[in-house]
Enzyme design. Sequence first.
Site, short mmCIF file in Angstrom:
data_model
loop_
_atom_site.label_atom_id
_atom_site.label_comp_id
_atom_site.label_asym_id
_atom_site.label_seq_id
_atom_site.Cartn_x
_atom_site.Cartn_y
_atom_site.Cartn_z
N ASN A 16 1.62 -5.97 -10.56
CA ASN A 16 0.74 -5.75 -9.43
C ASN A 16 -0.45 -6.47 -9.76
O ASN A 16 -0.91 -6.79 -10.95
CB ASN A 16 0.61 -4.19 -9.58
CG ASN A 16 -0.36 -3.67 -8.36
OD1 ASN A 16 -0.27 -4.26 -7.15
ND2 ASN A 16 -1.35 -2.60 -8.71
N SER B 104 -7.40 -7.83 -11.89
CA SER B 104 -6.52 -7.46 -12.91
C SER B 104 -5.15 -7.61 -12.55
O SER B 104 -4.60 -7.22 -11.26
CB SER B 104 -6.62 -5.99 -13.67
OG SER B 104 -8.06 -5.76 -13.94
N GLU C 171 2.29 5.32 -14.46
CA GLU C 171 0.52 5.55 -14.32
C GLU C 171 0.14 4.50 -13.27
O GLU C 171 -0.05 3.41 -13.56
CB GLU C 171 -0.09 5.64 -15.63
CG GLU C 171 -1.29 6.16 -15.53
CD GLU C 171 -2.38 5.81 -16.58
OE1 GLU C 171 -3.54 5.90 -16.44
OE2 GLU C 171 -1.81 5.31 -17.78
N LEU D 234 4.32 4.22 -5.52
CA LEU D 234 5.97 4.21 -5.81
C LEU D 234 6.65 5.31 -6.78
O LEU D 234 5.86 5.73 -7.71
CB LEU D 234 6.48 2.89 -6.43
CG LEU D 234 5.85 1.70 -5.73
CD1 LEU D 234 5.64 0.51 -6.47
CD2 LEU D 234 6.80 1.34 -4.46
N THR E 207 3.67 0.64 -14.47
CA THR E 207 4.28 1.72 -15.13
C THR E 207 4.02 2.78 -14.32
O THR E 207 3.65 2.88 -13.28
CB THR E 207 3.69 1.81 -16.61
OG1 THR E 207 2.27 2.06 -16.25
CG2 THR E 207 3.99 0.83 -17.69
N MET F 297 0.88 -1.35 0.22
CA MET F 297 0.01 0.11 0.22
C MET F 297 0.82 1.17 -0.04
O MET F 297 0.53 2.01 0.83
CB MET F 297 -0.97 0.09 1.29
CG MET F 297 -1.84 -1.10 1.36
SD MET F 297 -3.03 -1.41 -0.17
CE MET F 297 -4.19 -0.06 0.01
N ARG F 298 1.71 1.44 -1.02
CA ARG F 298 2.42 2.68 -1.27
C ARG F 298 2.49 3.12 -2.53
O ARG F 298 2.50 2.10 -3.54
CB ARG F 298 3.91 2.09 -0.56
CG ARG F 298 4.16 1.87 0.67
CD ARG F 298 4.11 2.87 1.69
NE ARG F 298 5.12 4.18 1.24
CZ ARG F 298 5.00 5.30 1.83
NH1 ARG F 298 4.14 5.75 2.57
NH2 ARG F 298 5.96 6.26 1.31
N ASP G 190 -1.88 2.20 -11.54
CA ASP G 190 -2.92 1.07 -11.85
C ASP G 190 -3.20 1.27 -13.29
O ASP G 190 -4.37 0.70 -13.79
CB ASP G 190 -4.33 1.29 -10.95
CG ASP G 190 -4.17 1.06 -9.55
OD1 ASP G 190 -3.13 0.40 -9.23
OD2 ASP G 190 -4.76 1.56 -8.69
C1 GRF Z 1 -5.66 -7.32 -2.80
O1 GRF Z 1 -6.98 -7.24 -2.93
C2 GRF Z 1 -5.03 -6.90 -4.03
O2 GRF Z 1 -6.03 -6.59 -5.06
C3 GRF Z 1 -4.93 -5.39 -3.47
O3 GRF Z 1 -4.77 -5.46 -2.12
C4 GRF Z 1 -5.21 -6.79 -1.68
C5 GRF Z 1 -4.18 -7.74 -0.95
O4 GRF Z 1 -4.65 -8.73 -0.22
N1 GRF Z 1 -3.73 -4.74 -4.21
P1 GRF Z 1 -3.96 -9.66 0.61
O5 GRF Z 1 -2.79 -8.96 1.28
O6 GRF Z 1 -2.98 -10.46 -0.64
O7 GRF Z 1 -4.66 -10.58 1.30
#
Ligand code: GRF
Length: 214
Positions: free
Chosen positions: A108, A137, A144, A94, A142, A91-92, A146
């Site tokens: 990702n 997905s 941008e 980049l 890149t 959750m960062r 997502d």
């Molecule tokens: C997932 O929903 C993924 O799509 C998003 O963050 C969540 C991670 O879940 N990028 P987990 O930590 O793998 O359970």
Amino acid sequence: MACNVVVLISGSGSNLQALIDSAADDGNPARIAAVISNRADAYGLQRAQNAGIATVVLDHKQFDSREAFDAALIQAIDAHRPDLVVLAGFMRILTGDFVRHYQGRLLNIHPSLLPRYKGLHTHQRALEAGDAEHGCSVHFVTEELDGGPLVVQAVLPVAAGDTIETLAQRVHAEEHRIYPLAVRWFAEGRLRLGAQGAMLDGQPLPASGHLIRT
Ligand code: GRF
């Protein structure tokens, strides 16, 4: 030949678990070399330790700037000589320098049918829009957010009684199918980022990526 993978997490790591499980499958060249978290309390670190995988905690709050954190992150990742870096609930946001450093070897997963619903609250937004279909997905990263070339999408129907929770649960289950698939394709040398987008077995993938309908 083995493909060294470094996985970046911030939380529960259920996608990491799916990757750990699939790396143990017969003939899968993916080898998870390390798991790196920006949060010391991420449950995914426990999952990695249970599987005997090296873990690193790099707390972004200890750094003065995004640039300084990303530079330290690059060092921590590259110490494990990755062929592929996988963001699994990291959750960062980049920096461009980070993304360019891993150009073509950074994946990702995102809980929507990109390009719809970049960013947060994807299930709520799909429900509010009255979408008949939703999903998840995998894409090359890149600069941008997502927005990179799509590799694979799982598409599922939205049911009349769906809530954010029921939808999130079904999407999550699909994430656990498509992420290991994409990582294995990459590890096997089948998936590459070409000048025009993602390529599978030497052929360009459609703009949506490979579609899997459930
Ligand atoms: C997932 O929903 C993924 O799509 C998003 O963050 C969540 C991670 O879940 N990028 P987990 O930590 O793998 O359970």
